[in-house]
Design a protein around this motif. Structure first.
Motif, PDB file in Angstrom:
ATOM      1  N   LYS A 192       1.704 -13.407  16.702  1.00 42.87           N
ATOM      2  CA  LYS A 192       0.245 -13.394  16.639  1.00 42.87           C
ATOM      3  C   LYS A 192      -0.244 -13.409  15.198  1.00 42.87           C
ATOM      4  O   LYS A 192       0.385 -12.830  14.303  1.00 42.87           O
ATOM      5  N   LEU A 204      -7.348 -11.025  16.657  1.00 42.31           N
ATOM      6  CA  LEU A 204      -6.418 -12.101  16.956  1.00 42.31           C
ATOM      7  C   LEU A 204      -7.135 -13.441  16.843  1.00 42.31           C
ATOM      8  O   LEU A 204      -8.149 -13.664  17.501  1.00 42.31           O
ATOM      9  N   GLU A 252      -8.125 -12.523  22.022  1.00 37.09           N
ATOM     10  CA  GLU A 252      -8.040 -11.410  22.962  1.00 37.09           C
ATOM     11  C   GLU A 252      -9.037 -11.609  24.094  1.00 37.09           C
ATOM     12  O   GLU A 252     -10.136 -12.110  23.882  1.00 37.09           O
ATOM     13  N   GLN A 253      -8.649 -11.221  25.289  1.00 41.33           N
ATOM     14  CA  GLN A 253      -9.543 -11.303  26.434  1.00 41.33           C
ATOM     15  C   GLN A 253     -10.501 -10.109  26.436  1.00 41.33           C
ATOM     16  O   GLN A 253     -10.098  -8.972  26.184  1.00 41.33           O
ATOM     17  N   GLN A 278     -15.233  -8.554  22.809  1.00 38.55           N
ATOM     18  CA  GLN A 278     -15.094  -7.125  23.092  1.00 38.55           C
ATOM     19  C   GLN A 278     -15.862  -6.281  22.095  1.00 38.55           C
ATOM     20  O   GLN A 278     -16.505  -5.286  22.453  1.00 38.55           O
TER      21      GLN A 278
END
Length: 538
Positions: A56, A63, A87-88, A346
């Protein structure tokens, strides 16, 4: 310049080249030495560690991609060895705190603006002409020619003067001067004209969306009133437009002149009526004068375009600090371009002041991304060739830098395209990443000033709101001084801090809002307007 590379966040495993780097050059950062593995152009990134395939890559502390092949320490990151990864986002997991900046020097400041009946305050005083359907574009263009010529609203451009001299047999381009025309009839109002390709032929949802956008332009505090042309048989009926305007402002008291061609007989009869009625209304609107207003009346569009590898470390965070200052003063910054928030959702979710807002942002983002996937694309295809050439090689990398425009303040509202800003503090607005579509939408949401950061240069402007251009680097500011208003390159050269540049941006915004400064985009008559077409054509 104190250093040739910079590590933006302590958790990053890559650094940004602040100048061209040469193979074999040894650099020091965070008490470690890095030998440059191959030549690296300024604005691109080098790895600070050995990366294996699949490892990563982190920048701005998030990320931004993964290695597709092994990358040596000191090696340059490219589209050939790095792939987009982010990232989710999930539901709100915490409430992010905010350190409110010191606003003491601006707390009692005002700007001289145009006060509207609903309490909004404009930075400009504009009479707006527009059609409900593309069939009326020609008539709008005819009106533009008449009003601009007879009311002296636009001086001849340098290009027009050049052509005039060539026609007269003068083949020189030296000493072209803007000739003085007869004095303007109206000195306190601008007349602007917009056209578009919508209103009929697509799905009904597109017409409804366009109606909300146009209603937002009428309601924008910079608009004194409007002349609206309709053909009569199109999808976007006058009644739909009226309802859209009532939805935004049920007690609209601005003059809105509506004309439907299929009900008015000949073109000459219609145009005569439009010209006489509009002239009387413009004459009345010219009597509105500037009066003091608090800075809380500023609604600031936050835009970036033609971004480069420096945008996310100079111009964007500086604008973010200006945004935070305005939020603390009770103003309303607007952060849009949802594809360019990919990977930092997020963080934004956790900055939302309520769970409902966090969920709304997540739903809008997921629906937008899915529509791109359904069309055979995706957010990962957002970076343009120009972005990639100047170091923004993944969408997550571009997004992490682009989101810096929104500062760190709490998110007070989340709006879909066509919604209107009503709450003080930072607002999120769902728009594409396309420069003009996004700027168009923010002005439709009420922005009375837009600040546009750029690393590569763009002439983008708007017919209603002044667009301030901030360059991420001094090279651009020197090369294209006719489109750049402010230079944030001092941040790259360590001559200014992010905070100092942010304060400079806010001071310039106030001057523009006062009418003391004319933006380069306005001086060039750069009136861009592109609605977002979300549906298909039928």
């Amino acid at each position: 310049m104190k250093t040739k590379i910079i590590k933006v966040h302590p958790e990053d495993n890559v650094a940004v080249a602040l100048a061209d780097l040469w193979q074999g050059e040894v650099l020091s950062i965070d008490d470690i030495e890095v030998e440059v593995f191959n030549d690296v152009a300024a604005k691109h990134k080098i790895s600070l560690v050995d990366l294996d395939e699949g490892d990563k890559i982190f920048m701005y502390g998030v990320l931004v991609g993964k290695a597709t092949v092994p990358i040596k320490k000191g090696g340059v990151l490219t589209v050939d060895n790095v792939k987009h990864q982010a990232e989710q986002a999930h539901k709100k997991t915490e409430t992010t705190g905010w350190t409110v900046p010191d606003i003491s020097k601006w707390k009692n400041r005002t700007f001289n603006g145009y006060h509207r009946p609903d309490g909004q305050v404009g930075t400009k005083n504009v009479w707006l002409f527009f059609p409900l359907v593309f069939c009326e574009n020609r008539n709008i263009e005819l009106l533009k020619e008449v009003f601009e010529k007879e009311l002296s609203f636009r001086k001849p451009s340098r290009e027009q003067l050049l052509l005039r001299k060539l026609i007269q047999g003068e083949n020189t381009t030296e000493s072209l001067q803007i000739e003085e025309e007869e004095s303007e009839i109206f000195d306190n109002i601008e007349v602007k004209f917009i056209t578009h390709q919508g209103g009929c032929g697509g799905i009904r949802q597109d017409s409804a969306s366009l109606a909300r956008l146009l209603a937002g332009y009428v309601n924008n505090p910079n608009v004194a009133g409007a002349t609206v042309l309709s053909l009569g048989c199109q999808n976007l009926q006058i009644d739909i437009f009226k309802k859209a305007l009532e939805r935004i402002n049920f007690d609209n008291r601005k003059p809105v002149l509506l004309f439907e061609q299929q009900q008015m007989g000949t073109l000459d009869e219609m145009m005569s009526k439009i010209i006489s009625d509009s002239y009387a209304a413009i004459k009345e609107a010219n009597n509105i004068t500037r009066k003091p207003a608090p800075l809380s009346k500023l609604k600031l569009g936050l835009e970036c375009g033609g971004s480069d590898g420096f945008s996310g470390i100079s111009a964007n965070p500086a604008l973010g600090y200006a945004s935070d200052l305005l939020s603390a003063l009770g103003g309303s910054p607007i952060l849009s371009e949802f594809p360019e928030l990919c990977g930092i959702e997020q963080e934004l979710i956790n900055r939302c002041v309520s769970d409902d807002l966090a969920e709304r942002f997540l739903e809008l983002t997921r629906a937008f991304e899915q529509s791109a996937i359904d069309a055979g694309s995706g957010f990962d295809m957002n970076p343009s060739p120009g972005n990639i050439k100047d170091g923004l090689i993944t969408d997550a990398m571009k997004s992490a830098g682009a989101a810096k425009k929104g500062g760190t303040s709490p998110i007070q509202d989340v709006l879909d395209y066509g919604d209107y800003v009503t709450k003080p503090g930072l607002n999120l607005l769902c728009t594409p990443g396309n420069d003009v579509e996004s700027t168009t939408a923010m002005v439709g949401a009420g922005a009375n000033v837009v600040v546009f950061t750029t690393g590569l240069g763009t002439p983008t402007g708007n017919p209603v709101a002044p667009v301030v251009k901030v360059s991420s680097n001094s090279t651009l500011a020197r090369r294209m001084p006719d489109i750049i208003d402010l230079d944030a390159g001092g941040v790259i050269k360590a001559e200014k801090t992010i905070e100092q540049m942010g304060e400079e941006i806010l001071e310039f915004i106030i001057k523009v809002a006062n009418g003391e400064e004319t933006t380069k985009a306005d001086a060039l008559n750069q009136d861009d307007f592109i609605p977002w077409k979300r549906g298909v054509s039928l």
